[in-house]
Design a protein around this motif. Structure first.
Motif, PDB file in Angstrom:
ATOM      1  N   TRP A   1       0.823  -1.219   0.000  1.00 21.64           N
ATOM      2  CA  TRP A   1       0.000   0.000   0.000  1.00 21.64           C
ATOM      3  C   TRP A   1       0.853   1.264   0.000  1.00 21.64           C
ATOM      4  CZ3 TRP A   1      -4.979   0.027  -1.313  1.00 21.64           C
ATOM      5  CH2 TRP A   1      -5.628  -1.202  -1.329  1.00 21.64           C
ATOM      6  N   ASP A   2       2.167   1.127   0.004  1.00 21.13           N
ATOM      7  CA  ASP A   2       3.035   2.298  -0.158  1.00 21.13           C
ATOM      8  C   ASP A   2       3.325   2.576  -1.627  1.00 21.13           C
ATOM      9  OD1 ASP A   2       3.414   3.281   2.327  1.00 21.13           O
ATOM     10  OD2 ASP A   2       5.145   2.031   2.792  1.00 21.13           O
ATOM     11  N   PHE A   3       2.762   1.770  -2.494  1.00 20.21           N
ATOM     12  CA  PHE A   3       3.058   1.902  -3.918  1.00 20.21           C
ATOM     13  C   PHE A   3       2.677   3.302  -4.401  1.00 20.21           C
ATOM     14  CE2 PHE A   3       2.845   1.059  -8.405  1.00 20.21           C
ATOM     15  CZ  PHE A   3       3.813   0.088  -8.582  1.00 20.21           C
TER      16      PHE A   3
ATOM     17  N   ASN B   1      -2.275   6.780  -6.791  1.00 23.25           N
ATOM     18  CA  ASN B   1      -3.391   7.288  -5.988  1.00 23.25           C
ATOM     19  C   ASN B   1      -4.631   6.432  -6.243  1.00 23.25           C
ATOM     20  OD1 ASN B   1      -4.473   8.184  -8.388  1.00 23.25           O
ATOM     21  ND2 ASN B   1      -3.919  10.323  -8.068  1.00 23.25           N
TER      22      ASN B   1
ATOM     23  N   GLN C   1      -3.253   9.489  -1.964  1.00 23.21           N
ATOM     24  CA  GLN C   1      -2.290   8.394  -2.080  1.00 23.21           C
ATOM     25  C   GLN C   1      -2.800   7.204  -1.270  1.00 23.21           C
ATOM     26  OE1 GLN C   1       0.445   6.712  -0.404  1.00 23.21           O
ATOM     27  NE2 GLN C   1       1.124   5.929  -2.373  1.00 23.21           N
ATOM     28  N   ILE C   2      -2.610   5.998  -1.776  1.00 21.47           N
ATOM     29  CA  ILE C   2      -3.312   4.866  -1.179  1.00 21.47           C
ATOM     30  C   ILE C   2      -2.823   4.491   0.209  1.00 21.47           C
ATOM     31  CG2 ILE C   2      -4.126   3.817  -3.327  1.00 21.47           C
ATOM     32  CD1 ILE C   2      -1.703   1.979  -3.178  1.00 21.47           C
ATOM     33  N   SER C   3      -1.605   4.914   0.594  1.00 21.32           N
ATOM     34  CA  SER C   3      -1.159   4.538   1.945  1.00 21.32           C
ATOM     35  C   SER C   3      -1.888   5.351   3.008  1.00 21.32           C
ATOM     36  CB  SER C   3       0.348   4.717   2.074  1.00 21.32           C
ATOM     37  OG  SER C   3       0.692   6.048   1.811  1.00 21.32           O
TER      38      SER C   3
ATOM     39  N   ARG D   1       9.670   5.896   3.961  1.00 20.21           N
ATOM     40  CA  ARG D   1       8.862   4.849   3.344  1.00 20.21           C
ATOM     41  C   ARG D   1       9.708   3.920   2.477  1.00 20.21           C
ATOM     42  NH1 ARG D   1       6.502   7.512  -1.613  1.00 20.21           N
ATOM     43  NH2 ARG D   1       4.538   6.575  -1.036  1.00 20.21           N
TER      44      ARG D   1
ATOM     45  N   LYS E   1      11.762   0.913   1.385  1.00 22.29           N
ATOM     46  CA  LYS E   1      11.710  -0.455   1.886  1.00 22.29           C
ATOM     47  C   LYS E   1      13.100  -0.962   2.263  1.00 22.29           C
ATOM     48  CE  LYS E   1       7.318  -1.056   1.222  1.00 22.29           C
ATOM     49  NZ  LYS E   1       7.091   0.378   1.168  1.00 22.29           N
TER      50      LYS E   1
ATOM     51  N   VAL F   1      10.011  -0.300  -6.654  1.00 23.77           N
ATOM     52  CA  VAL F   1       8.644  -0.544  -6.196  1.00 23.77           C
ATOM     53  C   VAL F   1       8.300  -2.035  -6.187  1.00 23.77           C
ATOM     54  CG1 VAL F   1       7.755   1.712  -6.855  1.00 23.77           C
ATOM     55  CG2 VAL F   1       7.600  -0.171  -8.467  1.00 23.77           C
TER      56      VAL F   1
ATOM     57  N   PHE G   1       2.167  -3.364  -9.233  1.00 30.76           N
ATOM     58  CA  PHE G   1       1.319  -3.121  -8.065  1.00 30.76           C
ATOM     59  C   PHE G   1       0.690  -4.416  -7.574  1.00 30.76           C
ATOM     60  CE2 PHE G   1      -2.996  -1.859  -6.494  1.00 30.76           C
ATOM     61  CZ  PHE G   1      -2.562  -1.344  -5.292  1.00 30.76           C
TER      62      PHE G   1
ATOM     63  N   PHE H   1      11.291   8.087  -4.951  1.00 31.85           N
ATOM     64  CA  PHE H   1      10.226   7.481  -4.144  1.00 31.85           C
ATOM     65  C   PHE H   1       9.954   8.315  -2.896  1.00 31.85           C
ATOM     66  CE2 PHE H   1       8.778   3.892  -1.295  1.00 31.85           C
ATOM     67  CZ  PHE H   1       7.575   3.706  -1.937  1.00 31.85           C
TER      68      PHE H   1
ATOM     69  N   ASP I   1       4.260  10.664  -4.975  1.00 34.51           N
ATOM     70  CA  ASP I   1       3.304   9.592  -4.712  1.00 34.51           C
ATOM     71  C   ASP I   1       2.720   9.024  -5.985  1.00 34.51           C
ATOM     72  OD1 ASP I   1       3.430   9.371  -2.033  1.00 34.51           O
ATOM     73  OD2 ASP I   1       1.900  10.859  -1.619  1.00 34.51           O
ATOM     74  N   ARG I   2       3.240   9.447  -7.128  1.00 32.43           N
ATOM     75  CA  ARG I   2       2.695   8.945  -8.386  1.00 32.43           C
ATOM     76  C   ARG I   2       3.797   8.306  -9.197  1.00 32.43           C
ATOM     77  NH1 ARG I   2      -1.965  11.530  -9.865  1.00 32.43           N
ATOM     78  NH2 ARG I   2      -2.222   9.839 -11.345  1.00 32.43           N
TER      79      ARG I   2
END
Lengths: 262, 321, 486
Positions: free
Chosen positions: A90-92, A95, A138-140, B104, B106, C76, C210, C261, C265-266
Motif C-alpha cells: 500500500w506504499d506503492f 493514488n 495516495q493509497i497509503s 517509506r 523499503k 517498487v 502493483f 520514491f 506519490d505517483r
C-alpha cells in the motif's frame, strides 16, 4: 434464464496440488447466474486457492474450468476480481484513481492508454463506494475499510458478469461491511454472479443466497437454507466446530455475568 | 601461453606441494581454513535470520572504516583496524534501520543505498589517497591470500608463523568462544524474537552483538579475500550444509568441514589454473554447492526429478477430515 | 504539474542534443590536463570541447536516464537486491565475451554479460523453488559464486600477453572517459528501447508491479512483463559496466529511484524524477572523476546519487525528516499557545468574567509555573498578538503588570475551551466514559478538532451549554464577536 445460455461458472474435477500434496481435490461445481454465493470452510481448506485456480493464478493438476462456456483466458474480461487486501504494497506510488483505473486495463488490451470514458467509469465506481472525495489521495493514507472499498471500486470498473471476492470483509469496519454487502446485493439484482470467500459463520446465513462448503473437497453446494445445517457445517469444519461453538457459548455466558461498565 | 593449462590429475594433486612451494601453500591452506571457518560459523546465524545480504552490505561498508583508519594512523595497527571496522559495521546497520524505519523506503532499497554509498566512499578514499593508504583496489576485489607476509612472522614452538595467520587464529578462537557462550540466546532470538523477549533475552543486543562479531570476522578476512568474495565464505558453508542436515549443531559441524574443503580444493584449483586463490576457493565452494544440490539425499535435484517421474499423474490421497 | 514535467523533459532533451551537435573537436586527453586549475577544468569540462568528455557526459546522461526508469520499477517491486545480484553475476560473461574475440569488443562483451546475468537470475529462481533455501541466501550464493568465477577468469586473462593491456579492470569501478563510440551507441540503443517499451507498456508495467495476480486475472501477460523487465535490467547493467562498473552499477539503479520514491506519490512522476536524478548523478560523477588523474567514475556517480538521496531524505517536502520535524515543532508550539490562552480563560471564568485583566501572578498559579516561565509564555502570546499588557513597556514585567486578551486571543481561547468541553461531554454521553476519566483525552483532542467536526458534535449532543463538570461551554456566538456578554 434459457437453458442454452452457458453457466457463469462450471468446474469439473478440479484438483490443485502443492508439492504433490493436494490442496483441492476433485471439485465439481455448476454455478447458476444471478446469485450471491459464499465459500465457507476452515483455515487451509483451499478457499482462496479455489478462486485463484479458477482464474489460472495457481496451476491445477487436473480438471477444467469454464467461464460462460469458454476457458478462462477467452472470457477473462467477463470476470472481476477483488484480491485480499494484504496481497499488495500500500506504499506503492499510485493514488486511488490510478488503482480504480487498473480495473479498465483488461478491456483496453495491450498498448492502449485509458481514455476519458475509462476515467468517467472509474469515477462513477468510486462514487458508488462513497470514495469519490478520495480520488486523488495516495493509497497509503487510507484506512483498512477505505482500501477495501477502493478494491471493490476497481472490480466494479471491470464491468464484469462474474465476480470473485477474496475475504472482502476481513479487517474492515462495520459501516464498510454493510456498504459492501449492499453493493454486492445490488449487483446480484442486475443479474451478476458473485462468489465470495468468507470466514464468518454468523453472518454467512444472512449475506448469501447459496453456500459452497469447502474443505479440500466440496462438502456441499446449494441454497443457503439447505446447506446451512448443523450436520453439514460439522462435516466441513470437522471436530473444530464443536469446540468453536463451545468457546462462543462460554464467552457469551461469561460476558453476561460481567458487570457492564457504565 | 594458453588460457587453460592441460589437466593432469597427478600434477593437479601434487603441484601445490612440490617445487619448494609447499611452505607458502601450507600457510595459504591454513589461512583459508581459518577464514572460511570463522565466516562460516557466523554466516550460519545470518542465514538463519534471513540476513544473508546484510553480511554482503557490511562487508562492503567496512571499506571506508578501514581506509579512514589507514589514512589517519598511517599504520596497520590491529586494534585501530578492529575499532574502525566495528564502527563502520554499526554505522551500516544503524543507517539501514534508520532509512527503513524513518522513511517509506523499503528494507531492500535501504540496504542497497547504504552499502553502495559507503563502499563508494571507501573506493574514492583509496584511489584519491593512493599514496597514503596501504591497500589497493585489487585487494578489495579479490583479496591477497596468496601473498601472506613472511617477513612479519612470529617464532612459535620452532615454527615461523606469519602474523596474519596468528591474528586470524585469534579471531577464530574469539568468535567460536562467543558463539558457544551465547549459542542458546542466538538460537532463540533467531528462531522467534517474540519468545526471546518473553524469556527476557535482549533481542536487540543479540542483533547488534552478532553484527559486531560479523564485522570483526570480516575485517580480519578482508585482506585475504576482499570485500565481495567474503559473502561467499559467509553463506556457502551454511547453505550447503543445510541441504544435508536439518539440525543446527550438525549444520555447524558440517560447515567447518566444508570450510576446510573449500580451502584445500581452492588452492589446487588456483595452482592448476594459475588464478586468484581466494576466487578459486569460492568457485570450489560454488561447485561443491552445485554438487550437493544435485545429489543431496533429502532435497537433491536428482531425487526431485526421480520422484517427479515416478509420481507423474499420481497424487497422495488427500487427508480428508 | 504536467507542464512542469514537460519542461524538465524538454530541458533534458535540449542538453543532450546540444552535446550531440557541438561539432568542435579539441585535442586533449583528460589525463593530460589534470594539473590545471579547478575553475579552468570546470569550464573546460562543461564547454564539452573534448570529444572524450562529450562521450563521457552523453553516455552518463543516457545511462542515468535508463537506470532511473528501470530502477523505479525495481524499487517498487522490491527487487533492489536482485539488481545487485545481477550486476555481480555478469562478470564471468564479460570475461568470456573478451575471450571470444580477444579484444575489448563491446558487442561481444554485451552479449556475454547479458547471458551471464540472465543465467544468474534463473539460477536464483531455481535454487529458491527447488530447495528450502531462502531467496536472500540464494541471491548471495549466486552473486558471490558467479563473481568468483569471473575473478578467476580475469586473473587468468591477465597473465595472457594480450590480457594485460586489455584494461578489463576498468569494468570494476568504471571509467566514463574510456567510453568509445560503440559503447555510446549501445547505451543509446538500450536507453531508447527501455524508454520506448516503458512508454508503450506503461499501464502493464504499472499494474503488474502493483498487483501481479490481479494483472494476470484480467488477462494481462504478467510473466512476460516480468521477464521483459529482467531483460531490460540485464541490458542496463551491461551498458553501465564501462561507465559505472560492476561493483556499483546496482546503486545507479536503486539510489535515484529511491530518492524519487521519497519525493512523490505517483508512478509517472517517480519515473521522471528518477531519470533526472540519474542524469544529475551521471553528470556530476563524470565531472568529479575528470578532475583527477584517471579516477574511477562509478564511485563518484554513486556518491552524487547518494548526496541527492540524503538531501531528499532530510528536506523532502512530504517525507523528509526535517520538514516533518518542523511540522511537529510547529504543532507543539501552537498547542502550547492554545494551552496558555485556555489558562487565561479559566482565570477569567473564576471571576465569572467580571475581571477583564489577569495578573502575571494569577497566570503563573493557574499554569503552575514560576514567574519567569510564565513571563516567557506571555511574551510568546504578545508576539502572536493574542494578548496586550496594561503597561505598554514590555520589559516592565512585574506583579502589577496585567494581561488583556485581544479579540483574536479571546476567540482562540473560546474555541479551545469549547472543543475541550464538547469532547468531554461527547465521551461521557456517547462513549459511556466516567466523567473523571475524560479530561486527559480532551486535552489532546481539543487541539486537533476541526470546525466541521465540532459542529457535528454539537448537533449530535443537541447544542449543549454545560459540560460534564457543570461548566459553561462557550457557544458559537462567543467565537463570532469580541467579548462574552455575561
Amino acid at each position: 434464464m434459457s437453458p442454452e445460455t452457458p453457466l457463469p461458472l462450471e468446474i469439473h474435477d478440479l484438483t490443485v496440488a502443492y508439492h504433490k500434496k493436494p490442496v483441492l481435490y476433485g471439485i465439481d461445481l455448476e454455478v447458476p447466474a444471478g446469485n450471491l454465493i459464499g465459500i465457507l470452510g476452515p483455515n487451509g481448506a483451499g478457499k482462496s486457492t479455489l478462486i485463484k485456480s479458477i482464474m489460472g493464478l495457481v496451476p491445477s493438476s487436473s480438471g477444467w474450468v469454464k467461464i460462460f462456456g469458454k476457458p478462462y483466458k477467452k472470457n477473462a474480461k467477463r470476470v472481476g476480481y477483488v484480491p485480499q487486501r494484504e496481497s499488495v504494497d500500500w506504499d506503492f506510488p499510485v493514488n486511488v484513481m490510478d488503482v480504480v483505473l487498473m480495473g479498465r486495463f483488461g478491456h483496453l488490451g495491450l498498448f492502449r492508454r485509458p481514455g476519458r470514458k475509462d476515467k468517467d467509469i472509474a469515477m462513477a465506481c468510486l462514487e458508488k463506494v462513497n470514495m469519490a472525495p478520495y480520488a486523488q489521495r495516495q493509497i497509503s493514507n487510507l484506512s483498512g475499510g477505505q482500501q477495501q472499498r477502493v478494491f471493490l471500486a476497481r472490480a466494479l470498473a471491470q464491468e464484469s458478469d462474474l465476480y470473485f471476492l477474496d475475504e472482502p470483509f476481513s479487517g474492515v469496519d462495520a459501516a464498510t461491511e454493510s456498504a459492501i454487502i449492499k453493493i454486492l446485493k445490488e449487483l446480484r439484482e442486475r443479474g451478476k454472479t458473485l462468489i465470495v470467500v468468507h470466514h464468518d459463520l454468523t453472518t454467512a446465513k444472512e449475506y448469501f443466497d447459496m453456500l459452497l462448503l469447502l474443505n479440500m473437497r466440496k462438502v456441499d453446494f446449494g441454497p443457503t437454507e439447505d446447506v446451512y445445517t448443523y450436520e453439514k457445517l460439522q462435516k466441513t469444519y470437522g471436530g473444530r466446530l464443536t469446540i468453536l461453538s463451545e468457546v462462543v457459548d462460554t464467552r457469551r455466558k461469561r460476558s453476561s455475568d460481567l458487570p457492564i461498565e457504565k | 601461453m594458453e588460457l587453460i593449462p592441460t589437466f593432469d590429475f597427478k600434477s593437479f594433486l601434487t603441484a601445490p606441494w612440490i617445487d619448494g612451494g609447499w611452505e607458502s601453500s601450507i600457510w595459504i591452506v591454513i589461512m583459508g581454513i581459518l577464514v572460511n571457518t570463522a565466516c562460516g560459523l557466523v554466516g550460519n546465524f545470518l542465514v538463519l535470520r534471513k540476513m544473508a545480504l546484510v553480511g554482503d552490505a557490511i562487508s562492503h561498508s567496512l571499506l571506508p572504516g578501514i581506509a579512514i583508519v589507514f589514512l589517519l594512523s598511517n599504520s596497520r595497527s590491529t586494534g585501530l583496524m578492529v575499532a574502525g571496522a566495528l564502527a563502520a559495521g554499526l554505522v551500516t546497520v544503524w543507517l539501514i534501520e534508520f532509512i527503513h524505519k524513518k522513511t517509506r523506503v523499503k528494507e531492500d532499497a535501504a540496504l542497497g543505498v547504504t552499502f553502495t554509498t559507503l563502499f563508494a566512499i571507501g573506493v574514492i578514499l583509496i584511489s584519491v589517497f593512493a599514496d597514503h593508504v596501504d591497500l589497493d583496489l585489487e585487494c578489495v576485489l579479490y583479496g591477497e591470500i596468496g601473498f601472506i607476509y613472511f617477513d612479519d612472522s612470529l617464532p612459535l614452538i620452532g615454527i615461523e608463523v606469519p602474523w596474519p595467520v596468528l591474528q586470524m587464529a585469534g579471531a577464530l578462537l574469539l568468535v567460536t568462544a562467543l558463539l558457544l557462550l551465547f549459542y542458546k540466546e542466538l538460537l532463540v532470538t533467531s528462531f522467534d524474537s517474540g519468545l526471546a523477549t518473553s524469556l527476557g533475552i535482549p533481542v536487540s543486543w543479540a542483533h547488534y552483538g552478532l553484527m559486531m562479531v560479523l564485522s570483526l570476522v570480516i575485517v580480519f578476512s578482508f585482506e585475504s579475500v576482499g570485500a565481495i568474495l567474503v559473502i561467499a565464505m559467509l553463506i556457502m558453508p551454511s547453505v550447503t550444509s543445510a541441504l544435508l542436515s536439518e539440525r543446527l549443531p550438525n549444520i555447524l559441524r558440517l560447515s567447518v568441514v566444508f570450510a576446510a574443503l573449500y580451502s584445500i580444493g581452492g588452492l589446487h584449483l588456483a595452482t592448476w589454473l594459475d588464478c586468484s586463490p581466494a576466487g578459486a576457493m569460492v568457485v570450489c565452494g560454488f561447485l561443491l554447492f552445485c554438487l550437493v544440490w544435485l545429489v543431496s539425499p533429502r532435497r537433491g535435484l536428482i531425487l526431485l526429478w526421480v520422484k517427479k517421474l515416478k509420481a507423474r499423474g499420481q497424487l497422495e490421497s488427500p487427508s480428508l477430515p | 504539474m504536467i507542464k512542469r514535467s514537460r519542461l524538465c523533459a524538454s530541458l533534458a532533451l535540449g542538453i543532450t542534443s546540444f552535446l550531440v551537435l557541438t561539432g568542435e573537436i579539441h585535442a586533449a586527453k583528460i589525463s593530460e590536463i589534470s594539473d590545471s586549475h579547478l575553475i579552468e577544468q570546470f569550464v573546460r569540462f562543461f564547454s564539452f570541447k573534448d570529444p572524450s568528455v562529450r562521450y563521457a557526459v552523453l553516455g552518463s546522461l543516457l545511462l542515468g536516464t535508463c537506470c532511473g526508469l528501470l530502477g523505479s520499477f525495481i524499487v517498487v517491486r522490491k527487487l533492489a537486491l536482485m539488481g545487485d545480484t545481477l550486476s555481480h553475476a555478469v562478470l564471468p560473461g564479460v570475461a568470456l565475451g573478451f575471450l571470444w574475440t580477444m579484444t575489448k569488443d563491446p558487442w561481444a562483451i554485451f552479449i556475454g554479460a547479458t547471458i551471464a546475468g540472465l543465467l544468474g537470475t534463473v539460477v536464483v529462481h531455481w535454487i529458491h523453488t527447488t530447495t528450502h533455501i531462502k531467496e536472500d541466501s540464494a541471491m548471495g550464493l549466486v552473486l558471490s559464486g558467479f563473481y568468483a568465477i569471473g575473478i578467476c577468469l580475469f586473473t587468468m586473462i591477465q597473465r595472457l600477453p594480450t590480457g594485460n593491456k586489455a584494461g578489463l579492470d576498468k569494468f570494476m569501478f568504471g571509467q566514463a572517459a574510456a567510453l568509445g563510440s560503440d559503447d555510446l551507441w549501445m547505451i543509446a540503443i538500450v536507453t531508447a528501447a527501455a524508454g520506448f517499451l516503458i512508454l508503450l507498456l506503461y499501464k502493464e508495467f504499472l499494474v503488474t508491479s502493483f498487483d501481479s495476480q490481479f494483472a494476470s486475472a484480467i488477462g494481462l501477460p504478467a510473466n512476460f512483463i516480468h521477464y521483459l523487465l529482467m531483460l531490460l535490467l540485464a541490458f542496463s547493467v551491461v551498458i553501465g559496466l564501462q561507465a559505472v562498473g560492476i561493483v556499483l552499477i546496482s546503486a545507479m539503479l536503486i539510489t535515484p529511484a529511491a530518492t524519487a520514491f521519497l519525493l512523490t506519490d505517483r508512478m509517472h512522476r517517480m519515473l521522471l524524477y528518477a531519470s533526472l536524478f540519474g542524469m544529475c548523478s551521471g553528470l556530476l560523477g563524470s565531472f568529479f572523476s575528470y578532475l583527477g588523474n584517471s579516477l574511477p567514475t562509478g564511485p563518484f556517480m554513486i556518491i552524487s546519487a547518494s548526496m541527492l538521496f540524503t538531501l531528499a531524505l532530510l528536506f523532502g517536502n512530504r517525507y523528509g525528516i526535517i520538514p516533518r520535524k518542523l511540522r511537529h515543532l510547529n504543532r507543539t508550539h501552537r498547542i502550547q499557545i492554545e494551552n496558555t490562552l485556555k489558562a487565561i480563560y479559566r482565570i477569567r471564568e473564576k471571576s465569572h468574567f467580571k475581571e477583564e485583566a489577569v495578573s502575571i501572578q494569577q497566570f503563573g498559579e493557574q499554569r503552575n509555573l514560576p514567574i519567569i516561565e510564565a513571563e516567557k509564555e506571555v511574551k510568546r502570546l504578545i508576539k502572536e498578538r493574542y494578548v496586550t499588557l496594561s503597561k505598554s513597556n514590555l520589559d516592565e514585567f512585574n506583579q502589577s503588570q496585567l494581561i488583556y486578551l485581544t479579540p483574536s486571543g479571546w476567540k482562540t481561547a473560546c474555541r479551545i475551551v469549547r472543543n475541550h468541553r464538547l469532547w468531554e461531554l461527547y465521551l461521557t454521553e456517547s462513549a459511556q466514559y466516567e466523567p473523571d476519566h475524560v479530561h486527559d483525552d480532551a486535552e489532546e483532542i481539543e487541539h486537533i478538532l476541526g470546525e466541521a467536526t465540532v459542529r457535528e458534535l454539537e448537533r449530535r449532543l443537541d447544542f449543549p451549554t454545560v459540560d460534564p463538570h457543570g461548566k459553561l461551554i462557550p457557544s458559537i456566538i462567543d467565537l463570532g464577536d469580541g467579548h462574552k456578554a455575561n
